[in-house]
Design a protein around this motif. Structure first.
Motif, PDB file in Angstrom:
ATOM      1  N   LYS A   1       0.830  -1.202   0.000  1.00 28.79           N
ATOM      2  CA  LYS A   1       0.000   0.000   0.000  1.00 28.79           C
ATOM      3  C   LYS A   1       0.870   1.260   0.000  1.00 28.79           C
ATOM      4  CE  LYS A   1      -3.899   2.089   2.379  1.00 28.79           C
ATOM      5  NZ  LYS A   1      -4.852   1.986   3.479  1.00 28.79           N
ATOM      6  N   LEU A   2       1.954   1.239   0.807  1.00 26.47           N
ATOM      7  CA  LEU A   2       2.879   2.363   0.853  1.00 26.47           C
ATOM      8  C   LEU A   2       3.527   2.596  -0.514  1.00 26.47           C
ATOM      9  CD1 LEU A   2       4.277   4.507   2.643  1.00 26.47           C
ATOM     10  CD2 LEU A   2       6.046   2.804   3.104  1.00 26.47           C
ATOM     11  N   ARG A   3       3.916   1.526  -1.191  1.00 23.86           N
ATOM     12  CA  ARG A   3       4.522   1.622  -2.523  1.00 23.86           C
ATOM     13  C   ARG A   3       3.531   2.235  -3.520  1.00 23.86           C
ATOM     14  NH1 ARG A   3       5.409  -3.648  -3.710  1.00 23.86           N
ATOM     15  NH2 ARG A   3       6.688  -3.854  -1.862  1.00 23.86           N
ATOM     16  N   ARG A   4       2.253   1.783  -3.451  1.00 29.96           N
ATOM     17  CA  ARG A   4       1.224   2.337  -4.343  1.00 29.96           C
ATOM     18  C   ARG A   4       0.992   3.826  -4.062  1.00 29.96           C
ATOM     19  NH1 ARG A   4      -3.717  -0.672  -3.332  1.00 29.96           N
ATOM     20  NH2 ARG A   4      -2.551  -2.072  -2.032  1.00 29.96           N
ATOM     21  N   LEU A   5       0.982   4.199  -2.774  1.00 25.55           N
ATOM     22  CA  LEU A   5       0.796   5.606  -2.422  1.00 25.55           C
ATOM     23  C   LEU A   5       1.961   6.455  -2.922  1.00 25.55           C
ATOM     24  CD1 LEU A   5      -0.670   5.347   1.204  1.00 25.55           C
ATOM     25  CD2 LEU A   5      -1.859   6.095  -0.863  1.00 25.55           C
ATOM     26  N   LYS A   6       3.211   5.925  -2.787  1.00 24.10           N
ATOM     27  CA  LYS A   6       4.380   6.650  -3.302  1.00 24.10           C
ATOM     28  C   LYS A   6       4.284   6.818  -4.816  1.00 24.10           C
ATOM     29  CE  LYS A   6       7.862   5.532   0.186  1.00 24.10           C
ATOM     30  NZ  LYS A   6       9.107   4.810   0.453  1.00 24.10           N
ATOM     31  N   GLN A   7       3.883   5.734  -5.508  1.00 24.23           N
ATOM     32  CA  GLN A   7       3.738   5.814  -6.965  1.00 24.23           C
ATOM     33  C   GLN A   7       2.656   6.829  -7.342  1.00 24.23           C
ATOM     34  OE1 GLN A   7       2.963   1.770  -8.104  1.00 24.23           O
ATOM     35  NE2 GLN A   7       5.139   1.205  -8.202  1.00 24.23           N
ATOM     36  N   SER A   8       1.569   6.810  -6.583  1.00 27.45           N
ATOM     37  CA  SER A   8       0.482   7.758  -6.840  1.00 27.45           C
ATOM     38  C   SER A   8       0.977   9.188  -6.604  1.00 27.45           C
ATOM     39  CB  SER A   8      -0.693   7.436  -5.921  1.00 27.45           C
ATOM     40  OG  SER A   8      -1.714   8.385  -6.091  1.00 27.45           O
ATOM     41  N   ARG A   9       1.727   9.404  -5.494  1.00 29.97           N
ATOM     42  CA  ARG A   9       2.277  10.718  -5.203  1.00 29.97           C
ATOM     43  C   ARG A   9       3.223  11.162  -6.314  1.00 29.97           C
ATOM     44  NH1 ARG A   9       6.580  10.586  -0.914  1.00 29.97           N
ATOM     45  NH2 ARG A   9       7.696   9.975  -2.769  1.00 29.97           N
ATOM     46  N   ASN A  10       4.104  10.269  -6.748  1.00 32.22           N
ATOM     47  CA  ASN A  10       5.042  10.603  -7.820  1.00 32.22           C
ATOM     48  C   ASN A  10       4.298  10.926  -9.121  1.00 32.22           C
ATOM     49  OD1 ASN A  10       7.170  10.282  -6.083  1.00 32.22           O
ATOM     50  ND2 ASN A  10       7.613   8.175  -6.722  1.00 32.22           N
ATOM     51  N   GLY A  11       3.234  10.194  -9.397  1.00 32.59           N
ATOM     52  CA  GLY A  11       2.422  10.468 -10.588  1.00 32.59           C
ATOM     53  C   GLY A  11       1.791  11.848 -10.510  1.00 32.59           C
ATOM     54  N   HIS A  12       1.258  12.180  -9.319  1.00 28.50           N
ATOM     55  CA  HIS A  12       0.672  13.516  -9.140  1.00 28.50           C
ATOM     56  C   HIS A  12       1.733  14.601  -9.291  1.00 28.50           C
ATOM     57  CE1 HIS A  12      -3.295  12.133  -8.220  1.00 28.50           C
ATOM     58  NE2 HIS A  12      -2.934  11.492  -7.105  1.00 28.50           N
ATOM     59  N   SER A  13       2.928  14.357  -8.761  1.00 24.72           N
ATOM     60  CA  SER A  13       4.013  15.335  -8.891  1.00 24.72           C
ATOM     61  C   SER A  13       4.387  15.520 -10.363  1.00 24.72           C
ATOM     62  CB  SER A  13       5.243  14.889  -8.097  1.00 24.72           C
ATOM     63  OG  SER A  13       4.963  14.896  -6.725  1.00 24.72           O
ATOM     64  N   ASP A  14       4.472  14.430 -11.101  1.00 28.47           N
ATOM     65  CA  ASP A  14       4.783  14.516 -12.532  1.00 28.47           C
ATOM     66  C   ASP A  14       3.686  15.302 -13.271  1.00 28.47           C
ATOM     67  OD1 ASP A  14       7.086  13.074 -12.132  1.00 28.47           O
ATOM     68  OD2 ASP A  14       6.237  11.158 -12.811  1.00 28.47           O
ATOM     69  N   ASN A  15       2.430  14.999 -12.919  1.00 29.29           N
ATOM     70  CA  ASN A  15       1.315  15.738 -13.547  1.00 29.29           C
ATOM     71  C   ASN A  15       1.394  17.230 -13.213  1.00 29.29           C
ATOM     72  OD1 ASN A  15       0.212  13.486 -14.752  1.00 29.29           O
ATOM     73  ND2 ASN A  15      -1.266  13.100 -13.116  1.00 29.29           N
ATOM     74  N   ALA A  16       1.725  17.534 -11.942  1.00 33.24           N
ATOM     75  CA  ALA A  16       1.840  18.937 -11.530  1.00 33.24           C
ATOM     76  C   ALA A  16       2.940  19.637 -12.310  1.00 33.24           C
ATOM     77  CB  ALA A  16       2.096  19.027 -10.027  1.00 33.24           C
ATOM     78  N   ARG A  17       4.086  18.970 -12.481  1.00 33.72           N
ATOM     79  CA  ARG A  17       5.175  19.564 -13.268  1.00 33.72           C
ATOM     80  C   ARG A  17       4.738  19.787 -14.708  1.00 33.72           C
ATOM     81  NH1 ARG A  17       8.141  15.401 -11.387  1.00 33.72           N
ATOM     82  NH2 ARG A  17       8.893  15.800  -9.306  1.00 33.72           N
ATOM     83  N   SER A  18       4.045  18.815 -15.270  1.00 32.22           N
ATOM     84  CA  SER A  18       3.562  18.928 -16.644  1.00 32.22           C
ATOM     85  C   SER A  18       2.581  20.096 -16.782  1.00 32.22           C
ATOM     86  CB  SER A  18       2.892  17.617 -17.061  1.00 32.22           C
ATOM     87  OG  SER A  18       2.260  17.746 -18.305  1.00 32.22           O
ATOM     88  N   TYR A  19       1.633  20.189 -15.826  1.00 36.48           N
ATOM     89  CA  TYR A  19       0.665  21.287 -15.871  1.00 36.48           C
ATOM     90  C   TYR A  19       1.349  22.636 -15.653  1.00 36.48           C
ATOM     91  CZ  TYR A  19      -3.092  17.833 -15.815  1.00 36.48           C
ATOM     92  OH  TYR A  19      -3.927  16.807 -16.128  1.00 36.48           O
ATOM     93  N   ALA A  20       2.365  22.685 -14.796  1.00 34.86           N
ATOM     94  CA  ALA A  20       3.094  23.933 -14.571  1.00 34.86           C
ATOM     95  C   ALA A  20       3.812  24.361 -15.854  1.00 34.86           C
ATOM     96  CB  ALA A  20       4.088  23.773 -13.425  1.00 34.86           C
TER      97      ALA A  20
END
Length: 185
Positions: free
Chosen positions: A22-41
Motif C-alpha cells: 500500500k505504501l509503494r502504491r501511495l508513493k507511486q500515486s504521489r510521484n504520478g501527481h508530482s509529474d502531472n503537476a510539473r507537466s501542468y506547470a
C-alpha cells in the motif's frame, strides 16, 4: 504455542507485506501527481508566455491605432479649417471686399493674418509709389499683424495650418477644395 506464533507471524508478515504494498502504491500515486503537476506547470508557463506575446502585440496595435487616430484628428482639424476658409472666401467673393466679422476659428484667423502679412510685405517691398506716411502706416499694421500671428501660432497645431492667397480668392478656393479632397482620402 509455536503454532500460534507461526500463525501470528504469518499474519503479521502478511499485514506487513500488505502495508508495504500500500505504501509503494501511495508513493507511486504521489510521484504520478508530482509529474502531472510539473507537466501542468510547464503548460501553464507556456500559455502565460503566449499570453504575454499576444498582449505585447495588442499593445503595439493599440499604439499604432492611437497614432492613426491622432493623425486623423489633425487631418480633420485641417480639413475643417480649410472648409471654413472656403466658406468665408466664397462669402467674401459674393459680398465683394466687404469683410464679415463673424466668429472665426483660430486656424482661419491665422490663415487670414498670414495672408495679410504677405500681402502688405509684398506691397511695401514692390510699390515704389507709397508715400512715407502711407508706408509707416503699413509698417505699423504689419507689426500689429505679426503680433497677432505670434498670439495665434501656439493655439494652432502645425498640421492644421493652412495658407490662403487673399489676392486670388477664386484660386485660393480651388486650392483649398483640392486640399480638402486630399484630406478626405
Amino acid at each position: 504455542m509455536s503454532a500460534d506464533e507461526d500463525v501470528e507471524d504469518d499474519d503479521l508478515h502478511q499485514r506487513l507485506h500488505a502495508m508495504e504494498t500500500k505504501l509503494r502504491r501511495l508513493k507511486q500515486s504521489r510521484n504520478g501527481h508530482s509529474d502531472n503537476a510539473r507537466s501542468y506547470a510547464a503548460q501553464r508557463n507556456a500559455i502565460q508566455a503566449q499570453r504575454k506575446e499576444l498582449q505585447n502585440d495588442i499593445d503595439e496595435r493599440l499604439a499604432e491605432q492611437k497614432a492613426v487616430r491622432e493623425k486623423g484628428n489633425i487631418q480633420r482639424t485641417r480639413r475643417d479649417g480649410i472648409q471654413e476658409q472656403i466658406r468665408i472666401l466664397i462669402d467674401r467673393s459674393k459680398a465683394g471686399r466687404k469683410h464679415h466679422n463673424k466668429a472665426k476659428s483660430k486656424v482661419v484667423q491665422l490663415a487670414e493674418t498670414v495672408g495679410d502679412i504677405e500681402r502688405i510685405s509684398h506691397r511695401i517691398e514692390t510699390d515704389g509709389t507709397l508715400s512715407l506716411e502711407a508706408e509707416n502706416k503699413m509698417v505699423k499694421k504689419l507689426k500689429n499683424l505679426e503680433a497677432k500671428r505670434q498670439e495665434l501660432l501656439p493655439d494652432v497645431e502645425e498640421g492644421a495650418r493652412i495658407t490662403v492667397d487673399l489676392e486670388d480668392i477664386e484660386g485660393s478656393i480651388q486650392t483649398l477644395r483640392a486640399e480638402a479632397d486630399a484630406a478626405h482620402q
